[in-house]
Design an enzyme around this catalytic site. Sequence first.
Site, PDB file in Angstrom:
ATOM      1  N   CYS A   8       0.860  -1.183   0.000  1.00 47.20           N
ATOM      2  CA  CYS A   8       0.000   0.000   0.000  1.00 47.20           C
ATOM      3  C   CYS A   8       0.894   1.230   0.000  1.00 47.20           C
ATOM      4  O   CYS A   8       2.099   1.131  -0.254  1.00 47.20           O
ATOM      5  CB  CYS A   8      -0.991  -0.022   1.166  1.00 47.20           C
ATOM      6  SG  CYS A   8      -0.303   0.255   2.810  1.00 47.20           S
ATOM      7  N   ASN A  11       2.455   1.686   4.186  1.00 50.44           N
ATOM      8  CA  ASN A  11       2.712   0.437   4.906  1.00 50.44           C
ATOM      9  C   ASN A  11       2.425   0.560   6.399  1.00 50.44           C
ATOM     10  O   ASN A  11       3.116  -0.007   7.229  1.00 50.44           O
ATOM     11  CB  ASN A  11       4.141  -0.048   4.657  1.00 50.44           C
ATOM     12  CG  ASN A  11       4.405  -1.473   5.126  1.00 50.44           C
ATOM     13  OD1 ASN A  11       5.493  -1.790   5.585  1.00 50.44           O
ATOM     14  ND2 ASN A  11       3.438  -2.353   5.022  1.00 50.44           N
ATOM     15  N   CYS A  13      -1.334   0.984   7.248  1.00 50.44           N
ATOM     16  CA  CYS A  13      -2.770   0.706   7.387  1.00 50.44           C
ATOM     17  C   CYS A  13      -3.182  -0.573   6.665  1.00 50.44           C
ATOM     18  O   CYS A  13      -3.346  -1.617   7.285  1.00 50.44           O
ATOM     19  CB  CYS A  13      -3.604   1.883   6.862  1.00 50.44           C
ATOM     20  SG  CYS A  13      -3.434   3.416   7.809  1.00 50.44           S
ATOM     21  N   ARG A  14      -3.347  -0.479   5.350  1.00 44.25           N
ATOM     22  CA  ARG A  14      -3.926  -1.588   4.589  1.00 44.25           C
ATOM     23  C   ARG A  14      -3.000  -2.795   4.469  1.00 44.25           C
ATOM     24  O   ARG A  14      -3.417  -3.923   4.731  1.00 44.25           O
ATOM     25  CB  ARG A  14      -4.336  -1.109   3.189  1.00 44.25           C
ATOM     26  CG  ARG A  14      -5.426  -0.060   3.221  1.00 44.25           C
ATOM     27  CD  ARG A  14      -5.666   0.545   1.863  1.00 44.25           C
ATOM     28  NE  ARG A  14      -4.522   1.381   1.484  1.00 44.25           N
ATOM     29  CZ  ARG A  14      -4.400   1.985   0.311  1.00 44.25           C
ATOM     30  NH1 ARG A  14      -5.310   1.816  -0.621  1.00 44.25           N
ATOM     31  NH2 ARG A  14      -3.348   2.745   0.058  1.00 44.25           N
ATOM     32  N   SER A  15      -1.771  -2.571   4.013  1.00 45.61           N
ATOM     33  CA  SER A  15      -0.905  -3.734   3.767  1.00 45.61           C
ATOM     34  C   SER A  15      -0.494  -4.445   5.053  1.00 45.61           C
ATOM     35  O   SER A  15      -0.482  -5.681   5.074  1.00 45.61           O
ATOM     36  CB  SER A  15       0.303  -3.367   2.902  1.00 45.61           C
ATOM     37  OG  SER A  15       1.096  -2.365   3.475  1.00 45.61           O
ATOM     38  N   ASP A 124      -8.313   3.689   1.487  1.00 43.34           N
ATOM     39  CA  ASP A 124      -7.236   3.941   2.444  1.00 43.34           C
ATOM     40  C   ASP A 124      -7.829   4.509   3.733  1.00 43.34           C
ATOM     41  O   ASP A 124      -8.268   5.658   3.767  1.00 43.34           O
ATOM     42  CB  ASP A 124      -6.227   4.915   1.852  1.00 43.34           C
ATOM     43  CG  ASP A 124      -4.964   5.028   2.690  1.00 43.34           C
ATOM     44  OD1 ASP A 124      -4.982   4.639   3.878  1.00 43.34           O
ATOM     45  OD2 ASP A 124      -3.948   5.500   2.154  1.00 43.34           O
TER      46      ASP A 124
END
Length: 154
Positions: A8, A11, A13-15, A124
């Site tokens: 993401c 690096n 939040c999402r990933s 995001d």
Amino acid sequence: MINVLFVCLGNICRSPMAEAVLRSKIEQRKLDNRIAVDSAGTGDWHIGKVPHEGTRRILDQYGISYKNMTARLVNSDDFDRFDYIICMDKSNGENVRKLPGGDKAELLFFMDLLPEEELREVPDPYFTGNFEQVYDLISAGCDVLLDRIASEKL
């Protein structure tokens, strides 16, 4: 060993959420000796930092560990180290494609795992604040990914 990398922007939040969720599902299916997972970002603002407070909160809510996870930058070596590089949105995918690298890794977009969803990118939550929505998408997509890996590679 099958190696999966989630990517993401920062690096945090999402990933890392996807890394933690997939790692948990791998352990539940007793595949931790067959599949490894990591995460990285395309931007360098948060290198070395732990996952975002919202990501930690939602992972804690579901009893999923994020121990020893810190942000890092995606790099050219990742193309040779990973079988799958899975990007959370088109911008991240474009940035990853610009990197020189090998051709071992299959580059995917996370939402391609969930074709029934209207969303084509994982929102995001750093900007939206909706960590629950992102968790739901990631959990569902990780199930699909594990099924795919099990049928194709294991």
